[in-house]
Design a protein around this motif. Structure first.
Motif, PDB file in Angstrom:
ATOM      1  N   ARG A 162      -4.128   4.554  -3.411  1.00 22.08           N
ATOM      2  CA  ARG A 162      -3.532   4.107  -2.155  1.00 22.08           C
ATOM      3  C   ARG A 162      -4.538   4.166  -0.998  1.00 22.08           C
ATOM      4  O   ARG A 162      -4.682   3.227  -0.221  1.00 22.08           O
ATOM      5  CB  ARG A 162      -2.328   4.976  -1.829  1.00 22.08           C
ATOM      6  N   THR A 163      -5.253   5.291  -0.895  1.00 23.18           N
ATOM      7  CA  THR A 163      -6.233   5.444   0.179  1.00 23.18           C
ATOM      8  C   THR A 163      -7.324   4.390   0.083  1.00 23.18           C
ATOM      9  O   THR A 163      -7.777   3.855   1.087  1.00 23.18           O
ATOM     10  CB  THR A 163      -6.865   6.849   0.139  1.00 23.18           C
ATOM     11  N   PHE A 164      -7.717   4.093  -1.163  1.00 24.90           N
ATOM     12  CA  PHE A 164      -8.753   3.077  -1.357  1.00 24.90           C
ATOM     13  C   PHE A 164      -8.290   1.739  -0.789  1.00 24.90           C
ATOM     14  O   PHE A 164      -9.002   1.112   0.006  1.00 24.90           O
ATOM     15  CB  PHE A 164      -9.072   2.935  -2.854  1.00 24.90           C
ATOM     16  N   PHE A 165      -7.105   1.307  -1.160  1.00 21.43           N
ATOM     17  CA  PHE A 165      -6.621   0.002  -0.680  1.00 21.43           C
ATOM     18  C   PHE A 165      -6.456   0.005   0.844  1.00 21.43           C
ATOM     19  O   PHE A 165      -6.835  -0.941   1.524  1.00 21.43           O
ATOM     20  CB  PHE A 165      -5.302  -0.366  -1.359  1.00 21.43           C
ATOM     21  N   ARG A 166      -5.923   1.091   1.354  1.00 23.39           N
ATOM     22  CA  ARG A 166      -5.743   1.161   2.811  1.00 23.39           C
ATOM     23  C   ARG A 166      -7.089   1.031   3.519  1.00 23.39           C
ATOM     24  O   ARG A 166      -7.228   0.285   4.485  1.00 23.39           O
ATOM     25  CB  ARG A 166      -5.069   2.485   3.183  1.00 23.39           C
TER      26      ARG A 166
ATOM     27  N   VAL B 127       0.839  -1.199   0.000  1.00 21.98           N
ATOM     28  CA  VAL B 127       0.000   0.000   0.000  1.00 21.98           C
ATOM     29  C   VAL B 127       0.871   1.246   0.000  1.00 21.98           C
ATOM     30  O   VAL B 127       0.591   2.236  -0.675  1.00 21.98           O
ATOM     31  CB  VAL B 127      -0.953  -0.008   1.216  1.00 21.98           C
ATOM     32  N   ASN B 128       1.962   1.178   0.741  1.00 22.23           N
ATOM     33  CA  ASN B 128       2.844   2.330   0.844  1.00 22.23           C
ATOM     34  C   ASN B 128       3.574   2.627  -0.462  1.00 22.23           C
ATOM     35  O   ASN B 128       4.043   3.723  -0.679  1.00 22.23           O
ATOM     36  CB  ASN B 128       3.859   2.076   1.971  1.00 22.23           C
ATOM     37  N   GLN B 129       3.686   1.612  -1.323  1.00 21.20           N
ATOM     38  CA  GLN B 129       4.447   1.807  -2.556  1.00 21.20           C
ATOM     39  C   GLN B 129       3.623   2.350  -3.716  1.00 21.20           C
ATOM     40  O   GLN B 129       4.167   2.994  -4.592  1.00 21.20           O
ATOM     41  CB  GLN B 129       5.072   0.473  -2.988  1.00 21.20           C
ATOM     42  N   VAL B 130       2.339   2.020  -3.718  1.00 21.70           N
ATOM     43  CA  VAL B 130       1.564   2.458  -4.877  1.00 21.70           C
ATOM     44  C   VAL B 130       1.148   3.909  -4.689  1.00 21.70           C
ATOM     45  O   VAL B 130       1.037   4.396  -3.562  1.00 21.70           O
ATOM     46  CB  VAL B 130       0.318   1.570  -5.099  1.00 21.70           C
ATOM     47  N   ARG B 131       0.931   4.590  -5.796  1.00 18.57           N
ATOM     48  CA  ARG B 131       0.524   5.977  -5.685  1.00 18.57           C
ATOM     49  C   ARG B 131      -0.964   6.121  -5.996  1.00 18.57           C
ATOM     50  O   ARG B 131      -1.680   6.783  -5.284  1.00 18.57           O
ATOM     51  CB  ARG B 131       1.366   6.859  -6.618  1.00 18.57           C
TER      52      ARG B 131
END
Lengths: 285, 308
Positions: free
Chosen positions: B110-114, B103-107
């Motif tokens: 990102r908020t959606f996955f988190r 999650v920290n790597q994608v731009r």
């Protein structure tokens, strides 16, 4: 799973990014699956659910199930939602008030024995809750509080951890703000209510969200204390029907979906406070 | 957690006693009644023969403890849950860390996955148990897991009702992972974001390979405090498991004699028909002691408190 790390700005290879997104998407679908199942089964009929052919959604969605759920005399749905709401609101409010006052007193009022009191509070953090659950029940039942709102709410108000967190937070609160208030003639009480609390809303919100979720989802204590049907929380009602399997499956799924709805709303709306609360406290309410 | 100085100012006067107790008193009174009294009461009950009574008069010394330690089912549940912790804690750790890193790597999104991974935190253990028991792993042919198995030609598995082979662990562990991983992921994301970018830049200047090498020598050591917190929290949580076990395996006739958490066992000892508070309290204290010992052992192994 790909567990690599790369600094921001380093050009990522397209393939690695694709793999990462694929893995995240699969994981996201798995994480969302239970929520989908709640809706799918909650709005279906019994024969849809037990059909040997899996369908994404039943051919017709049975929204009338909702009305059925709330009018079924065998399921105290409205009552248990009310109980859960009252308990969660009172516990959240009570913990914020008592815990923040205690934390403020410990952090800011230079009393001789303040350190001893602080250690007495911290000591309770080391004791796992398993130790106290039997005698807590004994205590509450000897007070005659079984199946009562008092028994469900009051013992949960005095979490040493909340007081501890507030103390740590207030130690870092800018002292200058309060000193200005003191010069204006406000005592501790005035400084606390007029200066400290209004300037700490984000922290209060973070603790509140954690506490609300924790109260709403609590199970063991409400199970032990909420013995009469009239004092069941949503979790106890769901658990009773789940372990006894006395009602229709679609009704049970719909009840569960209704039971998590308030939290999903709280979660989506207040997520940034929740994230903050979790990262600052490292623990669920 | 380490700071101990309560009062940073030295000005202590008699004028602070009343305000102090006005602020701290209400909480402290409640804490004494609802935390200290039960702890002391529990210790007292554990050395008395306290069946169906909370004011026992027959002192039995350490006999309740001896009984519990030679009580087959209780000891078995302690052993089972040590194994459960040994298995579930590393799994939780690895999955939470893997999700956090990705999650920290994608731009994009990102908020959606988190949010999606964190969302089960809002779900109760009871609701998760319901979905697991009645839909995914219901053990009949139309259940989701068995449907998927069927696509690959697998046989129908009775996930929860048949203790042999112990497929129920798949159900129990997956439910717990779904409920907890997102929470620990948030802790790891916060930890990852505290790592200074300059460390990575320096590593690349020194010719480190992006990927495993950097992860192993920069990310992991920098995450140490978070990792220790995650391991301790998930370990303590594993020993105190109750909710999903009670709801997944319990039924109106009680609880089966496999995969029984210590807390479920004590629940039936103390609050079941015998109301045996003496043995229940002794068992609770044994469990607390075991948790403390395992925590200390783990802390020792990880070098807890060591400064890097």
């Amino acid at each position: 799973m790909d567990a690599t790390s790369r600094p921001v700005g380093h050009a990522p290879r397209v393939a690695a990014t694709a793999v990462r997104y694929a893995a995240l998407t699969v994981a996201a679908l798995l994480f969302l699956l239970p929520f989908y199942l709640l809706l799918r089964n909650g709005l279906a009929t019994e024969s849809d659910i037990t059909s040997p052919d899996w369908t994404l959604f039943p051919s017709t969605l049975h929204w009338e199930n909702i009305g059925e759920l709330f009018t079924d005399p065998a399921v105290p749905m409205a009552r248990s939602l009310l109980n859960s709401t009252v308990i969660a609101v009172l516990q959240t409010g009570g913990q914020l008030l008592l815990g923040s006052m205690c934390g403020y007193g410990l952090a800011r009022i230079p009393y001789r024995h303040a350190n001893k009191v602080f250690y007495a509070i911290v000591a309770t953090l080391m004791i796992p809750s398993v130790v106290t659950f039997v005698p807590s029940f004994v205590l509450v039942s000897s007070l005659g509080w079984v199946s009562s709102l008092r028994g469900l709410v009051i013992p949960g108000l005095f979490a040493g951890f909340t007081a501890f967190l507030f103390r740590q937070y207030f130690l870092g609160f800018p002292r200058e703000l309060e000193e200005a208030a003191r010069i204006d003639g406000l005592g501790y009480w005035g400084a606390y209510w007029r200066i400290v609390v209004p300037n700490s809303k984000a922290f209060f919100a973070a603790i509140a969200v954690l506490q609300f979720i924790g109260s709403w989802n609590a199970f063991l204590w409400p199970l032990v204390i909420g013995q009469d049907e009239s004092s069941w929380t949503v979790q106890v009602a769901l658990s009773t029907f789940l372990t006894a399997q006395t009602i229709n499956i679609h009704e049970l799924f719909l009840a569960a979906a209704v039971g998590i709805l308030p939290l999903v709303v709280v979660f989506v709306v207040l997520q940034r406070y929740l994230v903050r609360g979790v990262t600052e406290t490292g623990i669920k309410g | 957690m380490r700071s101990t100085g309560t009062v940073s100012t030295r000005t202590r006067g008699p004028g602070t006693t009343i305000p102090f107790w006005a602020f701290v008193g209400p909480f402290l009174i409640g804490l004494v009644i609802f935390a200290y009294v039960p702890i002391v009461w529990s210790a007292a009950l554990s050395v008395f023969n306290a069946q169906n009574t909370v004011t026992p008069d027959e002192f039995v010394g350490l006999r309740n403890y001896a009984d519990m330690l030679t009580d087959g089912p209780f000891v078995h549940s302690l052993v089972t849950f040590s194994l459960f912790a040994l298995f579930a804690v590393p799994l939780t750790f690895v999955l939470a860390l893997a999700l956090a890193v990705m999650v920290n790597q994608v731009r994009f999104a990102r908020t959606f996955f988190r949010s999606v991974f964190f969302l089960p935190t809002a779900c109760s253990y009871v609701v998760a148990s319901l979905v697991w028991k009645l839909s995914i792993f219901n053990g009949v042919r139309f259940g989701l897991a068995n449907t998927v198995l069927g696509w690959f030609g697998g046989d129908t598995v009775a996930w929860l009702s048949n203790p042999n082979p112990p497929w129920y662990w798949v159900v129990l562990v997956s439910a717990r992972l779904w409920l907890q991983v997102g929470f620990y992921m948030i802790l790891f994301i916060a930890g990852l974001q505290r790592i200074p970018t300059s460390l990575y830049e320096a590593a690349y200047v020194d010719g480190a390979n992006p990927g495993w090498q950097v992860f192993r020598h920069i990310t992991l050591p920098q995450l140490r405090p978070t990792s220790i917190a995650v391991l301790l929290l998930s370990l303590i949580a594993a020993y105190q498991a109750f909710d999903e076990f009670y709801n997944l395996l319990g039924n109106s006739r009680g609880y089966p004699d496999f995969a029984r958490p210590p807390l479920v066992y004590l629940y039936y000892v103390a609050l079941g028909p015998n109301q045996d508070y003496g043995h229940g309290s002794a068992g609770a204290l044994i469990l607390a002691l075991l948790i403390a010992m395992v925590t200390l052992l783990q802390g020792r192994l990880l070098g807890f408190g060591r400064r890097d």
